[in-house]
Scaffold this motif. Structure first.
Motif, PDB file in Angstrom:
ATOM      1  N   HIS A  98       5.762 -16.275  -1.406  1.00 24.29           N
ATOM      2  CA  HIS A  98       4.916 -15.217  -1.953  1.00 24.29           C
ATOM      3  C   HIS A  98       3.894 -14.760  -0.922  1.00 24.29           C
ATOM      4  O   HIS A  98       2.814 -14.317  -1.262  1.00 24.29           O
ATOM      5  N   ARG A  99       4.249 -14.892   0.339  1.00 24.40           N
ATOM      6  CA  ARG A  99       3.325 -14.489   1.384  1.00 24.40           C
ATOM      7  C   ARG A  99       3.231 -12.976   1.506  1.00 24.40           C
ATOM      8  O   ARG A  99       4.161 -12.237   1.201  1.00 24.40           O
ATOM      9  N   ARG A 100       2.084 -12.543   1.998  1.00 18.81           N
ATOM     10  CA  ARG A 100       1.883 -11.131   2.288  1.00 18.81           C
ATOM     11  C   ARG A 100       2.529 -10.781   3.625  1.00 18.81           C
ATOM     12  O   ARG A 100       2.823 -11.658   4.428  1.00 18.81           O
TER      13      ARG A 100
ATOM     14  N   ALA B 250      -0.163 -14.519   6.362  1.00 16.12           N
ATOM     15  CA  ALA B 250       0.794 -13.424   6.213  1.00 16.12           C
ATOM     16  C   ALA B 250       1.789 -13.412   7.353  1.00 16.12           C
ATOM     17  O   ALA B 250       1.557 -13.960   8.433  1.00 16.12           O
TER      18      ALA B 250
ATOM     19  N   ASN C 227       6.694 -11.742  -0.330  1.00 15.76           N
ATOM     20  CA  ASN C 227       6.655 -11.109  -1.643  1.00 15.76           C
ATOM     21  C   ASN C 227       6.836  -9.606  -1.456  1.00 15.76           C
ATOM     22  O   ASN C 227       6.007  -8.958  -0.813  1.00 15.76           O
TER      23      ASN C 227
ATOM     24  N   GLU D 158       6.207  -7.229  -3.212  1.00 16.40           N
ATOM     25  CA  GLU D 158       5.144  -6.438  -3.818  1.00 16.40           C
ATOM     26  C   GLU D 158       3.816  -6.575  -3.074  1.00 16.40           C
ATOM     27  O   GLU D 158       2.786  -6.085  -3.538  1.00 16.40           O
ATOM     28  N   ARG D 159       3.839  -7.236  -1.911  1.00 16.63           N
ATOM     29  CA  ARG D 159       2.606  -7.448  -1.153  1.00 16.63           C
ATOM     30  C   ARG D 159       2.829  -7.113   0.326  1.00 16.63           C
ATOM     31  O   ARG D 159       2.676  -7.951   1.204  1.00 16.63           O
TER      32      ARG D 159
ATOM     33  N   CYS E 273       2.066  -4.280   3.529  1.00 17.37           N
ATOM     34  CA  CYS E 273       1.201  -3.219   4.054  1.00 17.37           C
ATOM     35  C   CYS E 273       1.861  -2.595   5.280  1.00 17.37           C
ATOM     36  O   CYS E 273       2.438  -3.293   6.110  1.00 17.37           O
TER      37      CYS E 273
ATOM     38  N   LYS F  68       2.786  -1.827  -0.745  1.00 20.27           N
ATOM     39  CA  LYS F  68       1.708  -1.776  -1.732  1.00 20.27           C
ATOM     40  C   LYS F  68       0.543  -0.940  -1.228  1.00 20.27           C
ATOM     41  O   LYS F  68      -0.101  -0.210  -1.993  1.00 20.27           O
TER      42      LYS F  68
ATOM     43  N   LYS G  74      -7.242  -8.579   2.980  1.00 19.09           N
ATOM     44  CA  LYS G  74      -7.275  -9.825   2.214  1.00 19.09           C
ATOM     45  C   LYS G  74      -7.594  -9.548   0.752  1.00 19.09           C
ATOM     46  O   LYS G  74      -7.063 -10.210  -0.150  1.00 19.09           O
TER      47      LYS G  74
ATOM     48  N   ASN H 292      -7.073  -6.633  -0.925  1.00 19.80           N
ATOM     49  CA  ASN H 292      -6.219  -5.643  -1.602  1.00 19.80           C
ATOM     50  C   ASN H 292      -4.716  -5.867  -1.448  1.00 19.80           C
ATOM     51  O   ASN H 292      -3.938  -5.201  -2.130  1.00 19.80           O
ATOM     52  N   LEU H 293      -4.317  -6.767  -0.570  1.00 24.07           N
ATOM     53  CA  LEU H 293      -2.873  -6.963  -0.356  1.00 24.07           C
ATOM     54  C   LEU H 293      -2.380  -8.181  -1.127  1.00 24.07           C
ATOM     55  O   LEU H 293      -2.950  -9.262  -1.006  1.00 24.07           O
TER      56      LEU H 293
END
Length: 348
Positions: free
Chosen positions: A52-54, A87, A128, A130-131, A133, A162, A345, A347-348
């Motif tokens: 589930h990492r950004r 991330a 993830n 959904e995360r 940028c 996202k 950090k 918002n993502l």
């Protein structure tokens, strides 16, 4: 047998099943092999737990003609971002001018982004979907904004970022006489003459385009309708308009725009997107610097995105100059980078 004893028995069986894999009799040191197998299994399972990492897909600047993720400033930015966000950072390369011209740079970045957003690739990196940028600085901010617009209009793109984060982006080559170009024409790092050279070489080696751009006479009357999207008298906050009077564009020959249509292409100039294409874009961070010819590009995009209903966080650096994140030996670089990473950090 008590309930606690039963639990321990079941746990012992599960652990034994996890650890024990009967190797063929021919193998030497079978127990050592089994322990190695346990370590590998554990690594795989931990990767799944960390799935589930950004992720930050970053595009470097350099006027479309220089720069690399391997440069110390970009390498440090990537490392700091990865560490502080836990991330995955994808900092990409792309072919450069003057050997390659638009739309090569755009296509390289867009193709890389589409590849990265494939579900099996994200799973492989433990990301993830959904995360994610998309980010970039300067010319990289231009490319980040352009590929994000393209991606959100692409019906075949099932996974979309996202957020987007744009650091003093270059967003339009139509009006190179906005207040920020006038006020900062001789500013260190990025004077107007150098920015015009970057824009010109993004499209061609033909120096006649650069000459026309320097006099702001490179767009023909047939394309006059596009100036509505970059009219700084409408989109700049009042304090940035003070002391300046908007003059109607001075039109040039249609020959240049016919030879180099990229000047008017939204993939090169994201500010030329109409409102219908801006609606639905992701939450956006825009960083602008006071002493930067590109300041007004970012300010206008903030206004236009907000008018289109996009949530925008705007961070203006009053003592900032173009390239501020690229000089880690300066305090301002760390201040700007901290603001950027802190927003990611949150918002993502």
């Amino acid at each position: 047998m008590g309930r606690k004893s039963l639990y321990f028995l079941v746990l012992g069986v599960l652990v034994a099943c996890y650890i024990y894999t009967s190797p063929p009799d021919i193998f030497e040191e079978p127990w050592k092999l089994m322990l190695i197998n346990v370590q590998l299994k554990t690594f795989v399972h931990l990767r799944k737990l960390d799935a589930h990492r950004r992720a930050v897909f970053f595009v470097h600047g350099g006027g479309w003609c220089s720069g690399s993720p391997a440069l110390r400033n970009y390498d440090l930015l990537s490392r700091w971002t990865a560490e502080r966000l836990n991330a995955v950072v994808i900092s990409i390369d792309y072919r450069l001018a003057p050997k390659y011209h638009f739309p090569i740079q755009f296509e390289d970045v867009y193709n890389a982004l589409r590849w990265f957003l494939r579900r099996n690739i994200l799973e492989n990196y433990g990301i993830n979907p959904e995360r994610i940028c998309v980010s970039g600085d300067s010319a990289g901010g231009n490319l980040a904004a352009a590929v994000t617009q393209k991606l959100f209009s692409d019906s075949d793109a099932n996974i979309k970022p996202k957020i987007q984060a744009l650091i003093y982006p270059a967003l339009q080559p139509l009006d190179l006489d906005s207040p920020s170009y006038q006020e900062n024409s001789d500013m260190p790092i990025l004077p107007k003459s150098l920015m015009v050279r970057f824009w010109s070489e993004y499209f061609t080696r033909d120096r006649s385009l650069e000459k026309a751009m320097l006099s702001n006479e490179h767009v023909s009357a047939e394309s006059s309708h596009l100036f509505q999207f970059v009219n700084w008298s409408s989109f700049l906050p009042e304090r940035f308009r003070k002391g300046h009077v908007y003059n109607n564009p001075t039109y040039g020959s249609s020959e240049l725009t016919q030879k180099y249509p990229g000047i008017l292409d939204v993939r090169a100039a994201p500010l030329l997107a109409d409102d219908s294409k801006l609606r639905g874009l992701p939450q956006t961070f825009v960083l602008t610097c006071q002493y930067d010819v590109l300041r007004d590009d970012g300010l206008m995009y903030v206004t236009r995105l907000r008018n289109a209903g996009v949530q925008v966080a705007h961070y203006h650096v009053e003592d900032g100059f173009h390239g501020a994140i690229s000089f880690p030996q300066l305090k301002i670089s760390h201040r700007v980078i901290n603001q950027y990473i802190s927003w990611l950090k949150e918002n993502l």
